[in-house]
Design a protein around this motif. Structure first.
Motif, mmCIF file in Angstrom:
data_model
loop_
_atom_site.group_PDB
_atom_site.id
_atom_site.type_symbol
_atom_site.label_atom_id
_atom_site.label_comp_id
_atom_site.label_asym_id
_atom_site.label_seq_id
_atom_site.Cartn_x
_atom_site.Cartn_y
_atom_site.Cartn_z
ATOM 1 N N ALA A 1 42.261 26.383 -31.590
ATOM 2 C CA ALA A 1 41.991 27.182 -30.416
ATOM 3 C C ALA A 1 40.579 27.611 -30.269
ATOM 4 C CB ALA A 1 42.909 27.992 -29.945
ATOM 5 N N ASP A 2 39.858 28.412 -31.882
ATOM 6 C CA ASP A 2 38.804 29.173 -31.302
ATOM 7 C C ASP A 2 37.958 28.154 -31.707
ATOM 8 O OD1 ASP A 2 39.917 31.841 -30.738
ATOM 9 O OD2 ASP A 2 40.117 32.442 -33.316
ATOM 10 N N THR A 3 38.058 27.080 -32.222
ATOM 11 C CA THR A 3 36.857 26.075 -32.796
ATOM 12 C C THR A 3 36.771 25.106 -31.806
ATOM 13 O OG1 THR A 3 37.937 25.662 -34.981
ATOM 14 C CG2 THR A 3 36.306 24.151 -34.143
ATOM 15 N N VAL A 4 37.732 25.345 -30.445
ATOM 16 C CA VAL A 4 37.790 24.066 -29.068
ATOM 17 C C VAL A 4 36.962 25.233 -28.410
ATOM 18 C CG1 VAL A 4 38.340 23.935 -27.302
ATOM 19 C CG2 VAL A 4 39.467 22.468 -30.062
ATOM 20 N N ASP A 5 37.845 26.746 -28.313
ATOM 21 C CA ASP A 5 36.393 27.444 -27.129
ATOM 22 C C ASP A 5 35.376 27.897 -28.211
ATOM 23 O OD1 ASP A 5 38.684 28.553 -26.504
ATOM 24 O OD2 ASP A 5 39.039 29.580 -26.734
ATOM 25 N N LEU A 6 34.385 27.822 -28.855
ATOM 26 C CA LEU A 6 33.541 27.817 -29.880
ATOM 27 C C LEU A 6 32.280 25.843 -29.186
ATOM 28 C CD1 LEU A 6 31.050 29.308 -31.355
ATOM 29 C CD2 LEU A 6 31.926 27.973 -32.938
ATOM 30 N N ASP B 1 30.332 34.027 -31.132
ATOM 31 C CA ASP B 1 29.274 34.230 -31.831
ATOM 32 C C ASP B 1 28.900 34.901 -32.412
ATOM 33 O OD1 ASP B 1 26.158 34.623 -31.491
ATOM 34 O OD2 ASP B 1 26.224 36.768 -30.976
ATOM 35 N N LEU B 2 30.243 36.042 -33.355
ATOM 36 C CA LEU B 2 30.079 35.973 -34.784
ATOM 37 C C LEU B 2 30.641 34.954 -35.461
ATOM 38 C CD1 LEU B 2 31.544 39.567 -34.205
ATOM 39 C CD2 LEU B 2 29.076 39.459 -34.665
ATOM 40 N N LEU B 3 31.718 34.554 -35.047
ATOM 41 C CA LEU B 3 31.925 33.224 -35.521
ATOM 42 C C LEU B 3 31.095 31.603 -35.305
ATOM 43 C CD1 LEU B 3 35.050 31.143 -36.607
ATOM 44 C CD2 LEU B 3 34.682 31.017 -34.101
ATOM 45 N N HIS B 4 30.469 31.893 -35.050
ATOM 46 C CA HIS B 4 28.974 30.538 -35.331
ATOM 47 C C HIS B 4 28.264 31.536 -35.656
ATOM 48 C CE1 HIS B 4 25.368 28.352 -33.716
ATOM 49 N NE2 HIS B 4 26.283 27.806 -33.375
ATOM 50 N N THR B 5 28.275 32.808 -36.000
ATOM 51 C CA THR B 5 26.546 33.374 -37.116
ATOM 52 C C THR B 5 28.079 32.989 -38.745
ATOM 53 O OG1 THR B 5 26.013 34.539 -35.284
ATOM 54 C CG2 THR B 5 25.396 34.820 -37.551
ATOM 55 N N SER B 6 28.413 33.596 -38.568
ATOM 56 C CA SER B 6 29.332 33.340 -39.762
ATOM 57 C C SER B 6 29.988 31.674 -40.492
ATOM 58 C CB SER B 6 30.972 33.840 -39.978
ATOM 59 O OG SER B 6 31.966 33.871 -41.132
ATOM 60 N N PHE C 1 27.855 20.315 -39.449
ATOM 61 C CA PHE C 1 27.852 19.748 -38.313
ATOM 62 C C PHE C 1 27.663 20.488 -37.667
ATOM 63 C CE2 PHE C 1 29.377 19.728 -33.767
ATOM 64 C CZ PHE C 1 29.187 18.552 -33.007
ATOM 65 N N LEU C 2 27.731 21.743 -37.422
ATOM 66 C CA LEU C 2 26.885 22.854 -37.092
ATOM 67 C C LEU C 2 25.207 23.378 -37.359
ATOM 68 C CD1 LEU C 2 29.842 25.620 -35.933
ATOM 69 C CD2 LEU C 2 28.462 24.102 -34.658
ATOM 70 N N ARG C 3 25.185 23.232 -38.429
ATOM 71 C CA ARG C 3 23.980 23.586 -39.021
ATOM 72 C C ARG C 3 23.216 22.108 -38.194
ATOM 73 N NH1 ARG C 3 24.990 25.757 -45.403
ATOM 74 N NH2 ARG C 3 25.320 27.874 -44.769
ATOM 75 N N ASP C 4 23.719 20.508 -38.993
ATOM 76 C CA ASP C 4 22.814 19.759 -38.065
ATOM 77 C C ASP C 4 22.668 19.544 -37.122
ATOM 78 O OD1 ASP C 4 23.290 19.079 -40.825
ATOM 79 O OD2 ASP C 4 24.987 17.445 -40.363
ATOM 80 N N ALA C 5 23.151 20.839 -35.574
ATOM 81 C CA ALA C 5 23.186 20.373 -34.481
ATOM 82 C C ALA C 5 21.464 21.543 -34.276
ATOM 83 C CB ALA C 5 24.271 20.963 -34.103
ATOM 84 N N MET D 1 21.668 27.657 -27.813
ATOM 85 C CA MET D 1 23.127 28.116 -27.378
ATOM 86 C C MET D 1 23.284 29.199 -25.893
ATOM 87 S SD MET D 1 24.999 31.065 -29.583
ATOM 88 C CE MET D 1 25.313 30.498 -31.178
ATOM 89 N N ASN D 2 24.314 28.637 -25.671
ATOM 90 C CA ASN D 2 24.810 29.441 -24.409
ATOM 91 C C ASN D 2 24.459 31.016 -24.450
ATOM 92 O OD1 ASN D 2 25.926 30.654 -22.601
ATOM 93 N ND2 ASN D 2 27.351 29.272 -22.356
ATOM 94 N N THR D 3 23.749 31.515 -23.601
ATOM 95 C CA THR D 3 23.472 32.869 -23.514
ATOM 96 C C THR D 3 24.184 33.968 -23.020
ATOM 97 O OG1 THR D 3 22.616 33.152 -21.813
ATOM 98 C CG2 THR D 3 21.044 32.567 -23.813
ATOM 99 N N HIS D 4 25.223 33.099 -22.606
ATOM 100 C CA HIS D 4 26.673 34.522 -22.310
ATOM 101 C C HIS D 4 27.786 33.521 -22.714
ATOM 102 C CE1 HIS D 4 24.412 34.927 -18.953
ATOM 103 N NE2 HIS D 4 24.122 33.371 -18.455
ATOM 104 N N ILE D 5 27.325 33.407 -24.307
ATOM 105 C CA ILE D 5 28.340 33.108 -25.389
ATOM 106 C C ILE D 5 29.644 34.665 -25.987
ATOM 107 C CG2 ILE D 5 27.284 33.043 -27.508
ATOM 108 C CD1 ILE D 5 28.731 31.534 -29.383
ATOM 109 N N ARG D 6 30.920 34.197 -25.414
ATOM 110 C CA ARG D 6 31.927 35.523 -26.015
ATOM 111 C C ARG D 6 30.853 36.058 -27.668
ATOM 112 N NH1 ARG D 6 37.195 32.875 -25.362
ATOM 113 N NH2 ARG D 6 37.383 33.721 -27.693
#
Length: 227
Positions: free
Chosen positions: A28-33, A10-15, A78-82, A1-6
């Motif tokens: 919009a948040d999905t595309v940003d993530l 980052d919280l959204l990704h973890t959730s 998708f994110l778990r597979d990635a 993961m990008n270490t400079h993620i907002r």
């Protein structure tokens, strides 16, 4: 993961990977993530290609500007597979939920894996399912008296909360056409098969007198105990 993620992303990704799925996930948040941890490219008029690691998937821009419940679930997969891959402990840790539902409201509780939240300072009895403090959702029905809620949005809101669960116990009052829990079971079977297959037990009880310890006792009879 990008270490400079907002931080918020980052919280959204973890959730999305391990926690309770967001109830309202904006496009919009999905595309940003995805843009911060991978790549987003347009594909046609309303479709986009998401690429994270070796995974690639197509997602359509929703008409409401928020992802529907099925698309949120697909995004999680998708994110778990990635990746990144979960640790062995996280991978085997079940997400357990209990729904107490009647004609008036649905109460959804989530197990916190036996851990007391960091913000909890008051000493309380051991509560491995978090039932004493952690009502994650209460959805009021738009009906009075003894009539079962028929509004699909009532059951859809409950379904959204149950997306992360891999063990679900449903508790209701009554059976048949007058039972909100039976309506919920049928709704999940017809509209959310992936959620319905995680329902491991359905119980009836006098909800007017049901206490949190009794809810926990019902859950323990059916759910896997994590040491």
């Amino acid at each position: 993961m990008n270490t400079h993620i907002r931080h918020d992303l980052d919280l959204l990704h973890t959730s999305l990977l391990t926690g309770k799925l967001p109830r309202n996930l904006s496009w919009a948040d999905t595309v940003d993530l995805i843009g911060q941890i991978g790549d987003v490219k347009p594909h046609g008029s309303d479709e986009f290609v998401f690429t994270v690691g070796a995974q690639r998937a197509f997602f359509k821009h929703p008409h409401t500007h928020e992802l529907g419940v099925e698309e949120v679930a697909r995004l999680r997969k998708f994110l778990r597979d990635a990746g990144p891959a979960l640790s062995p402990v996280e991978a085997t840790q079940p997400c357990r939920m209990v729904v107490v539902i009647d004609h008036h409201a649905a109460h959804v509780y989530q197990d916190l894996n036996g851990k007391v939240p960091e913000a909890e300072e008051t000493v309380r009895p051991y509560d491995p399912f978090g039932f004493h403090h952690h009502l994650i959702h209460k959805k009021e029905a738009h009906y009075k008296g003894e009539r079962v809620p028929e509004e699909k949005s009532f059951y859809e809101e409950v379904a959204k909360d149950l997306l992360p669960a891999n063990e679900i116990v449903l508790i209701g009052h009554g059976t048949g056409k007058s039972s909100a829990v039976d309506h919920l079971v049928e709704y999940l079977k017809e509209n959310h098969h992936d959620i319905s297959r995680h329902v491991i037990a359905i119980e009836t009880a006098d909800l007017s007198a049901l206490t949190p310890p009794e809810i926990e006792a019902i859950a323990k009879r059916h759910m896997i105990t994590v040491v």
